[in-house]
Motif scaffolding. Structure first.
Motif, PDB file in Angstrom:
ATOM      1  N   THR A   1       3.301 -29.363 -32.648  1.00 33.66           N
ATOM      2  CA  THR A   1       2.502 -28.187 -32.309  1.00 33.66           C
ATOM      3  C   THR A   1       2.211 -27.342 -33.536  1.00 33.66           C
ATOM      4  OG1 THR A   1       2.404 -26.212 -30.923  1.00 33.66           O
ATOM      5  CG2 THR A   1       4.566 -26.845 -31.711  1.00 33.66           C
ATOM      6  N   SER A   2       1.146 -26.588 -33.462  1.00 31.60           N
ATOM      7  CA  SER A   2       0.827 -25.619 -34.507  1.00 31.60           C
ATOM      8  C   SER A   2       1.286 -24.218 -34.104  1.00 31.60           C
ATOM      9  CB  SER A   2      -0.674 -25.615 -34.783  1.00 31.60           C
ATOM     10  OG  SER A   2      -1.376 -25.259 -33.609  1.00 31.60           O
ATOM     11  N   LEU A   3       1.858 -24.080 -32.898  1.00 29.24           N
ATOM     12  CA  LEU A   3       2.352 -22.783 -32.434  1.00 29.24           C
ATOM     13  C   LEU A   3       3.586 -22.381 -33.231  1.00 29.24           C
ATOM     14  CD1 LEU A   3       2.069 -23.312 -28.578  1.00 29.24           C
ATOM     15  CD2 LEU A   3       0.511 -22.036 -30.045  1.00 29.24           C
ATOM     16  N   THR A   4       3.610 -21.140 -33.674  1.00 32.89           N
ATOM     17  CA  THR A   4       4.762 -20.659 -34.428  1.00 32.89           C
ATOM     18  C   THR A   4       5.677 -19.804 -33.570  1.00 32.89           C
ATOM     19  OG1 THR A   4       3.471 -18.760 -35.190  1.00 32.89           O
ATOM     20  CG2 THR A   4       3.530 -20.699 -36.626  1.00 32.89           C
ATOM     21  N   GLU A   5       5.163 -19.290 -32.457  1.00 28.70           N
ATOM     22  CA  GLU A   5       5.940 -18.420 -31.573  1.00 28.70           C
ATOM     23  C   GLU A   5       6.422 -19.206 -30.360  1.00 28.70           C
ATOM     24  OE1 GLU A   5       6.630 -15.216 -32.381  1.00 28.70           O
ATOM     25  OE2 GLU A   5       5.555 -15.608 -34.246  1.00 28.70           O
ATOM     26  N   GLY A   6       7.497 -18.741 -29.756  1.00 20.61           N
ATOM     27  CA  GLY A   6       8.010 -19.334 -28.529  1.00 20.61           C
ATOM     28  C   GLY A   6       9.145 -20.293 -28.803  1.00 20.61           C
ATOM     29  N   SER A   7      10.074 -20.333 -27.868  1.00 17.12           N
ATOM     30  CA  SER A   7      11.218 -21.229 -28.015  1.00 17.12           C
ATOM     31  C   SER A   7      10.791 -22.672 -27.767  1.00 17.12           C
ATOM     32  CB  SER A   7      12.318 -20.844 -27.016  1.00 17.12           C
ATOM     33  OG  SER A   7      11.873 -21.122 -25.694  1.00 17.12           O
ATOM     34  N   ALA A   8      11.622 -23.594 -28.207  1.00 16.75           N
ATOM     35  CA  ALA A   8      11.339 -25.012 -28.009  1.00 16.75           C
ATOM     36  C   ALA A   8      11.255 -25.324 -26.517  1.00 16.75           C
ATOM     37  CB  ALA A   8      12.427 -25.852 -28.669  1.00 16.75           C
ATOM     38  N   GLU A   9      12.140 -24.734 -25.731  1.00 18.10           N
ATOM     39  CA  GLU A   9      12.146 -24.973 -24.284  1.00 18.10           C
ATOM     40  C   GLU A   9      10.855 -24.452 -23.646  1.00 18.10           C
ATOM     41  OE1 GLU A   9      15.054 -24.260 -20.440  1.00 18.10           O
ATOM     42  OE2 GLU A   9      15.536 -23.323 -22.350  1.00 18.10           O
TER      43      GLU A   9
ATOM     44  N   ILE B   1       7.888 -24.035 -25.078  1.00 23.16           N
ATOM     45  CA  ILE B   1       6.757 -24.868 -25.493  1.00 23.16           C
ATOM     46  C   ILE B   1       6.728 -26.167 -24.698  1.00 23.16           C
ATOM     47  CG2 ILE B   1       5.864 -26.279 -27.402  1.00 23.16           C
ATOM     48  CD1 ILE B   1       6.600 -23.935 -29.248  1.00 23.16           C
ATOM     49  N   TYR B   2       7.884 -26.797 -24.516  1.00 15.93           N
ATOM     50  CA  TYR B   2       7.901 -28.071 -23.795  1.00 15.93           C
ATOM     51  C   TYR B   2       7.692 -27.868 -22.300  1.00 15.93           C
ATOM     52  CZ  TYR B   2       9.018 -32.677 -22.173  1.00 15.93           C
ATOM     53  OH  TYR B   2       8.928 -33.897 -21.565  1.00 15.93           O
ATOM     54  N   ASP B   3       8.543 -27.034 -21.665  1.00 18.35           N
ATOM     55  CA  ASP B   3       8.515 -26.886 -20.209  1.00 18.35           C
ATOM     56  C   ASP B   3       7.277 -26.175 -19.695  1.00 18.35           C
ATOM     57  OD1 ASP B   3      10.845 -28.260 -19.736  1.00 18.35           O
ATOM     58  OD2 ASP B   3      12.106 -26.473 -19.650  1.00 18.35           O
ATOM     59  N   THR B   4       6.854 -25.111 -20.358  1.00 22.50           N
ATOM     60  CA  THR B   4       5.755 -24.300 -19.847  1.00 22.50           C
ATOM     61  C   THR B   4       4.398 -24.805 -20.316  1.00 22.50           C
ATOM     62  OG1 THR B   4       7.230 -22.404 -19.830  1.00 22.50           O
ATOM     63  CG2 THR B   4       4.886 -21.951 -19.644  1.00 22.50           C
ATOM     64  N   LEU B   5       4.246 -25.074 -21.583  1.00 22.31           N
ATOM     65  CA  LEU B   5       2.938 -25.436 -22.112  1.00 22.31           C
ATOM     66  C   LEU B   5       2.650 -26.932 -22.022  1.00 22.31           C
ATOM     67  CD1 LEU B   5       2.961 -23.096 -25.223  1.00 22.31           C
ATOM     68  CD2 LEU B   5       2.012 -22.650 -22.958  1.00 22.31           C
ATOM     69  N   TYR B   6       3.538 -27.747 -22.568  1.00 24.04           N
ATOM     70  CA  TYR B   6       3.297 -29.184 -22.616  1.00 24.04           C
ATOM     71  C   TYR B   6       3.312 -29.803 -21.219  1.00 24.04           C
ATOM     72  CZ  TYR B   6       3.877 -34.105 -23.745  1.00 24.04           C
ATOM     73  OH  TYR B   6       3.719 -35.458 -23.811  1.00 24.04           O
ATOM     74  N   CYS B   7       4.286 -29.459 -20.401  1.00 27.13           N
ATOM     75  CA  CYS B   7       4.362 -30.017 -19.048  1.00 27.13           C
ATOM     76  C   CYS B   7       3.207 -29.540 -18.176  1.00 27.13           C
ATOM     77  CB  CYS B   7       5.704 -29.694 -18.403  1.00 27.13           C
ATOM     78  SG  CYS B   7       7.075 -30.589 -19.178  1.00 27.13           S
TER      79      CYS B   7
END
Length: 187
Positions: free
Chosen positions: A63-71, A73-79
């Motif tokens: 990802t190019s996102l710099t903000e947000g936790s790993a969890e 980014i994966y659970d909310t955005l990617y999923c």
């Protein structure tokens, strides 16, 4: 290949070992920075690591996102992105909405509108279904075959429509529950 090291503590290693032995299911998130040779800079990589009796399952998201936790980014955005793709796939494959073979663009547009209406109907039926029903998580094709293509006698009067199912209809109770859930509130 350039990558920053991911630090794994002794406690993490112990938890993974217990998970592999079948005693627990472990889910963890990690992140690092990585740069492929063809990239002009390093990018953030988020990893979802899951260990269970079936073994290790690791998923990576670059990802190019710099903000947000790993969890997050994966659970909310990617999923959520994956779920949107699944819904588009349902629309195309199970309702045949990608069949736009008419010569007229207006006719193809109308076909797409009708397919979208069918999608919303099936989605709403699925939402109205009791969560404990066997068909609660069924695909649209199954719902169409089991609930919409059903032989019944329809009796219409001035004030109501009655639907009589055969005594052997396996989903009569489920259909009754769906109709009651979809019934508009009295005004």
């Amino acid at each position: 290949l350039r990558a920053d090291p991911v630090i794994v503590t002794a406690a993490d290693a112990c938890a993974v070992r217990r998970a592999e032995e079948g005693r627990v299911v472990l889910r963890s998130y990690a992140e690092t920075r990585y740069g492929a040779k063809s990239w002009n800079c390093q990018r953030r990589v988020v990893a979802r690591i899951e260990a269970s009796t079936l073994g290790m399952d690791i998923r990576y998201v670059v990802t190019s996102l710099t903000e947000g936790s790993a969890e997050h980014i994966y659970d909310t955005l990617y999923c959520a992105r994956g779920q949107a793709e699944n819904l588009i796939k349902l629309h195309k494959t199970q309702l045949a909405s990608d069949r736009t073979s008419c010569r007229s663009a207006n006719a193809n547009q109308m076909r797409l509108i009708l397919h979208t209406a069918a999608y919303w109907l099936l989605w709403r039926v699925q939402q109205a279904m009791p969560k404990t029903a066997a068909l609660a998580r069924a695909e649209f094709t199954t719902l169409r075959l089991r609930l919409l293509k059903v032989a019944a006698r329809v009796m219409e009067s001035a004030t109501r429509i009655r639907v009589a199912f055969a005594s052997a209809c396996p989903d009569a109770d489920l259909l009754r529950a769906i109709v009651l859930a979809l019934k508009p509130a009295p005004t």
